[in-house]
Design an enzyme around this catalytic site. Structure first.
Site, PDB file in Angstrom:
ATOM      1  N   HIS A  19     125.814-133.409  -6.625  1.00 48.54           N
ATOM      2  CA  HIS A  19     126.947-133.394  -5.959  1.00 48.54           C
ATOM      3  C   HIS A  19     128.140-134.570  -6.395  1.00 48.54           C
ATOM      4  CE1 HIS A  19     126.462-130.167  -3.168  1.00 48.54           C
ATOM      5  NE2 HIS A  19     125.291-130.630  -2.844  1.00 48.54           N
ATOM      6  N   TRP A  44     130.574-128.778   7.685  1.00 47.22           N
ATOM      7  CA  TRP A  44     130.861-128.586   6.435  1.00 47.22           C
ATOM      8  C   TRP A  44     132.310-127.931   6.255  1.00 47.22           C
ATOM      9  CZ3 TRP A  44     128.288-131.821   3.503  1.00 47.22           C
ATOM     10  CH2 TRP A  44     126.920-131.957   3.833  1.00 47.22           C
ATOM     11  N   THR A  45     133.284-128.256   5.215  1.00 40.72           N
ATOM     12  CA  THR A  45     134.510-127.689   5.362  1.00 40.72           C
ATOM     13  C   THR A  45     135.023-126.944   4.137  1.00 40.72           C
ATOM     14  OG1 THR A  45     135.239-129.865   4.591  1.00 40.72           O
ATOM     15  CG2 THR A  45     135.147-129.711   6.878  1.00 40.72           C
ATOM     16  N   TYR A  77     124.262-126.310  12.141  1.00 42.70           N
ATOM     17  CA  TYR A  77     125.366-126.004  11.081  1.00 42.70           C
ATOM     18  C   TYR A  77     126.644-125.126  11.621  1.00 42.70           C
ATOM     19  CZ  TYR A  77     123.325-128.340   6.960  1.00 42.70           C
ATOM     20  OH  TYR A  77     122.949-129.177   6.057  1.00 42.70           O
ATOM     21  N   PHE A  78     127.681-126.368  11.872  1.00 38.30           N
ATOM     22  CA  PHE A  78     128.800-125.601  12.694  1.00 38.30           C
ATOM     23  C   PHE A  78     129.784-125.091  11.869  1.00 38.30           C
ATOM     24  CE2 PHE A  78     127.948-128.801  16.318  1.00 38.30           C
ATOM     25  CZ  PHE A  78     126.866-128.380  16.847  1.00 38.30           C
ATOM     26  N   ASP A  79     129.435-124.853  10.502  1.00 38.66           N
ATOM     27  CA  ASP A  79     130.032-124.067   9.599  1.00 38.66           C
ATOM     28  C   ASP A  79     129.765-122.525   9.694  1.00 38.66           C
ATOM     29  OD1 ASP A  79     127.875-124.671   8.441  1.00 38.66           O
ATOM     30  OD2 ASP A  79     128.537-124.576   6.359  1.00 38.66           O
ATOM     31  N   ASP A 110     131.931-135.684  -2.705  1.00 34.69           N
ATOM     32  CA  ASP A 110     131.236-134.368  -3.062  1.00 34.69           C
ATOM     33  C   ASP A 110     131.828-133.857  -4.474  1.00 34.69           C
ATOM     34  OD1 ASP A 110     129.675-131.977  -2.983  1.00 34.69           O
ATOM     35  OD2 ASP A 110     129.107-132.642  -0.868  1.00 34.69           O
ATOM     36  N   ASP A 129     120.878-134.464  -1.542  1.00 33.40           N
ATOM     37  CA  ASP A 129     120.433-133.009  -1.598  1.00 33.40           C
ATOM     38  C   ASP A 129     120.947-132.297  -2.678  1.00 33.40           C
ATOM     39  OD1 ASP A 129     123.301-133.723  -0.874  1.00 33.40           O
ATOM     40  OD2 ASP A 129     123.687-131.744  -0.182  1.00 33.40           O
ATOM     41  N   GLU A 130     120.294-131.091  -2.758  1.00 30.28           N
ATOM     42  CA  GLU A 130     120.574-130.211  -4.149  1.00 30.28           C
ATOM     43  C   GLU A 130     120.998-130.765  -5.295  1.00 30.28           C
ATOM     44  OE1 GLU A 130     122.586-126.713  -1.096  1.00 30.28           O
ATOM     45  OE2 GLU A 130     123.849-128.491  -1.362  1.00 30.28           O
ATOM     46  N   TRP A 168     117.404-130.828   7.067  1.00 32.98           N
ATOM     47  CA  TRP A 168     118.314-129.818   7.228  1.00 32.98           C
ATOM     48  C   TRP A 168     117.875-128.566   6.706  1.00 32.98           C
ATOM     49  CZ3 TRP A 168     121.066-127.228   3.142  1.00 32.98           C
ATOM     50  CH2 TRP A 168     120.753-127.399   1.826  1.00 32.98           C
TER      51      TRP A 168
HETATM   52  C1  ACM Z   1     123.519-129.732   2.758  1.00 30.20           C
HETATM   53  O1  ACM Z   1     123.908-128.923   3.608  1.00 30.20           O
HETATM   54  N1  ACM Z   1     123.621-129.795   1.590  1.00 30.20           N
HETATM   55  C2  ACM Z   1     122.889-131.163   3.274  1.00 30.20           C
END
Ligand code: ACM
Ligand code: ZN
Length: 752
Positions: free
Chosen positions: A265, A469-470, A419-421, A192, A327-328, A394
């Site tokens: 990313h 996501w961390t 999404y466990f964040d 990333d 993504d993004e 997502w």
């Molecule tokens: C993502 O949460 N950007 C896949």
């Protein structure tokens, strides 16, 4: 096989076994389980035997239990306690597990079925077996008859090791916990903007440059001004590390899918190799979160680079799939790049979205020629795509639905359930998180198959996945805290599917499962005794009720500001609310408080408990409080727009009609909007409020902080108030969520 008469069980001292335990805790719940009265003694020297093809399962059980294994029919083998046998009538991960006086019989048609049975066996053994100091002595296994199979073939957990990097030992612990819960895919987010985390020989600057950043953001992404820790941070997995993890996962029947996130990313890639950027851009490995303009330029040398990278990486991962991100991807540079614009012309593409499809298609073809299929985040559907890809949905379920309707496979991982964040508790003392609110029960209720798909289309929904996501998780303990217990709830949603139990049943099992998590040294969040409240407007006067996820708890409360004691009133019926009230509550067990203190302020005002109509309805993911949340005297959380007090609307302008019941002297209407742009949440453009017979008062909203408070002057006698909220509209392309409508989140409407 040796039998073990019941009367001998009472002689546990003689055998050194555990005393018989209550019903075993099986999570995810088995589809069919009949528990008997008796026990089989699984002695310390018990032999585990296996038929051809099931050796790996036997070895794994041998490893967990410290017992010897041997192929079946080995002439020198003593009587066996556990037999792994092939049953060709059982397909895939389907298994049967029977324990009776003759011992343990495990049947499956494949090693994966047998491996799932091993994890069920683990749940039948004492928790103490999970500890490193256990001597794994004789154990009493309950007689049981289980027939079990998963609802979904893809049951994934993801881990982002770019934002923060985690040691191999932890990755293995995470995978073993996944195995315990019968997950079968580990999605390893290896690259990333904030760091490239896999060894590459041919492009070594990916590691020497791309795996390290100068420093890291401290606090929340929305905090202003941003602060940094000034400490270099980084690391990457060697190829040996990767192989060790992949083998560890394989031995547990878990497929490892690596993610190389392109074309966006990619700050870390471009910091190392700016030549793969559109021209004249220089990037550094990102030190903050969010999204960045960095994007790979789709020129020949970029594809040659990717080809070489994949040639190095693919031999490490036997998985059928490679996740290529997608993504993004911010298109700003592509818009300005002569090479990109020339490609658009040459290939008769309509725009940069079609250029992304062109990019992804080339990578898909490249990987196809190397025998791999791609998975991509749902953005890869934009601009059109071949049916070779599997879509990971997502941004909601819409991407997965579109994929399934087009005959493509999809994996569901919508932010609102997976999404466990996101925060899991409304407690202000929770560790800092990205935002949002995803409580355990919502995860438990996740169904990967959205409404409106027919049987054929539903078959394309392979399953679901929890994402970790961390950005805000810098230690293994922090990851465990966010993943547990939500990952347990998800395991049941994906394994047991429509046959799962109700949430209360799950929570009661979870309470007992905590002992196993303790033995495994998992730093789980424990909100089971957490008191929650709900405002009632269906009672004869406004009132408030208290409850916990665990049934049958004694909740004591006060309304005079004091901390409840063992002598305070026990909550038995809704508490009437007639004036400003602060409710404090605690769960007591035998006069001892076992929960954290619950505190809820309720501020009455002229609109309190009155009739409110909201149009359109709030989005189904953010509507749990219903319209009454706007007038129940309770403010939304300052950090979690997903709680039941905030109502969320996706892209819609909102009309609200408030009936005060009689003509009332109104001076002001105040409310708050959430503004968390990283999560696509924007305070709206304007709010207007109209009293009976008056012109609307319109206010433009300043969007500076996470919480935006507005106070609209009314100064009128009125029975009705008509409120119009005009949302932010589409998010600009270069920002997170670019090209999508912004969310609007509205808090209490305070009428004074
Ligand atoms: C993502 O949460 N950007 C896949
Ligand atoms: Zn370019």
């Amino acid at each position: 096989m040796k039998s073990f008469p019941n009367f001998l069980l009472s002689l546990c001292l003689f055998y050194g076994c555990q005393s018989p335990r209550p019903d075993p805790v099986i999570v995810p719940a088995a589809i069919d389980a009949i528990i008997g009265q008796d026990f089989f003694a699984f002695k310390k020297d018990a032999l585990i035997v296996y038929e051809n093809g099931l050796k790996d399962a036997a070895l794994l059980l041998g490893q967990y239990t410290n017992r010897p294994t041997a192929p079946k029919n080995n002439p020198t083998q003593p009587e066996s306690a556990v037999v792994f046998a092939i049953d060709n009538a059982l397909s895939g991960e389907h298994y049967k597990l029977d324990i009776d006086k003759t011992g343990v019989s495990i049947k499956s048609g494949s090693v994966n079925g047998a491996l799932r049975a091993v994890q069920t066996m683990r749940l039948l053994l004492p928790e103490e077996f999970e500890t490193p100091q256990s001597d794994k002595g004789s154990a009493a296994l309950p007689f049981i008859s289980i027939a079990d199979a998963p609802a979904f073939s893809y049951r994934g957990m993801h881990l982002d090791v770019s934002r923060h990097f985690f040691p191999v030992a932890f990755v293995k612990k995470y995978i073993d916990l996944m195995a315990l819960l019968k997950f079968n895919v580990f999605h390893w987010h290896l690259t990333d903007d904030q760091g490239w985390r896999i060894e590459i020989d041919g492009f070594s600057k990916l590691n020497s440059v791309g795996s390290f950043r100068d420093e890291t953001l401290v606090g929340h992404y929305n905090d202003a001004p941003a602060k940094y820790d000034g400490k270099p941070y980084g690391g990457y997995y060697s190829k040996d590390d990767i192989s060790e993890v992949v083998e560890f996962a394989r031995a547990r029947g878990i497929e490892v899918i690596p993610e190389i996130d392109i074309p966006g990313h990619s700050s870390a890639i471009l910091a190392a190799y700016p030549e793969f950027s559109c021209k004249d851009h220089s990037d550094k490995v990102a030190t903050t979160w969010g999204i960045f303009d960095a994007i790979l330029c789709p020129k020949p040398e970029t594809f040659e680079f990717l080809d070489a990278i994949f040639d190095e990486i693919l031999p490490l991962f036997p998985s059928k799939y490679v996740h290529i991100g997608g993504d993004e991807a911010v298109k700003t540079r592509w818009l300005q790049c002569p090479n990109c614009q020339a490609l658009i012309k040459q290939n008769a593409l309509k725009n940069e979205y079609e250029l992304q499809a062109y990019f992804v298609q080339k990578v898909a073809d490249m990987l196809d020629s190397k025998g791999k299929s791609i998975i991509g985040w749902d953005e890869i559907l934009e601009g059109g795509l071949s049916d070779k890809a599997t879509i990971m949905s997502w941004r909601g379920v819409e991407g997965g639905v579109a994929a399934a309707k087009a005959g493509m496979d999809a994996i569901m991982t919508p932010t609102s359930y997976c999404y466990f964040d996101y925060y899991q508790s409304e407690k202000e003392s929770e560790p800092l998180a990205i935002g949002g609110f995803l409580p355990l029960q919502k995860v438990y209720e996740f169904n990967p198959i959205p409404e409106g798909l027919n049987e054929n289309e539903s078959a394309h929904i392979l399953g679901g996945q929890g994402n970790v996501w961390t950005e805000y998780l810098d230690t293994p303990q922090a990851v465990e805290y966010m993943a547990f217990p939500r990952m347990i709830a998800l395991s049941e949603a994906l394994w047991s599917g429509s046959k799962r139990k109700d949430f209360k049943n799950f929570v009661n099992r979870l309470e007992r499962f905590k002992k196993r998590l303790d033995a495994l040294a998992v730093n789980y969040a424990n909100h089971l005794y957490e008191i929650k409240g709900v405002f009632n407007d269906s009672t004869s006067e406004p009132s408030y009720s208290l409850f916990t996820s665990l049934e049958g708890q004694c909740i004591r409360f006060t309304t005079d500001g004091s901390t409840p004691t063992a002598k305070s009133l026990e909550f038995k019926k809704p508490i009437p609310i007639r004036q400003n009230t602060t409710i404090k509550a605690l769960v007591f067990q035998e006069e001892i408080p076992v929960s954290d203190l619950f505190e809820q302020k309720i501020q009455t005002h002229l609109g309190f408990g009155k009739t409110v109509i909201v149009s359109p309805n709030p989005h189904s993911s953010y509507s749990s409080g219903g319209p009454k949340a706007l007038v129940n005297g309770i403010e939304g959380s300052n950090k979690r727009f997903g709680d039941s007090e905030w109502l969320g609307f996706w892209g819609d302008d909102v009309s609200i009609s408030l009936d005060l019941g009689e003509e009332t002297d109104v001076q002001t209407l105040s409310t708050r909007f959430f503004n968390s742009n990283g999560q696509w949440v924007y305070a709206p453009k304007t709010i207007s409020v109209q009293a009976d017979g008056q012109a609307p008062v319109v206010m433009t909203i300043q969007r500076e902080n996470t919480l935006v408070t507005v106070r609209v002057p009314i100064h009128a006698k009125t029975r009705f108030l008509k409120i119009e909220v005009v949302g932010f509209g589409m998010i600009p392309d270069h920002l997170q969520g670019g090209g999508h409508p912004a969310w609007t989140f509205i808090d209490e409407l305070i009428i004074e």
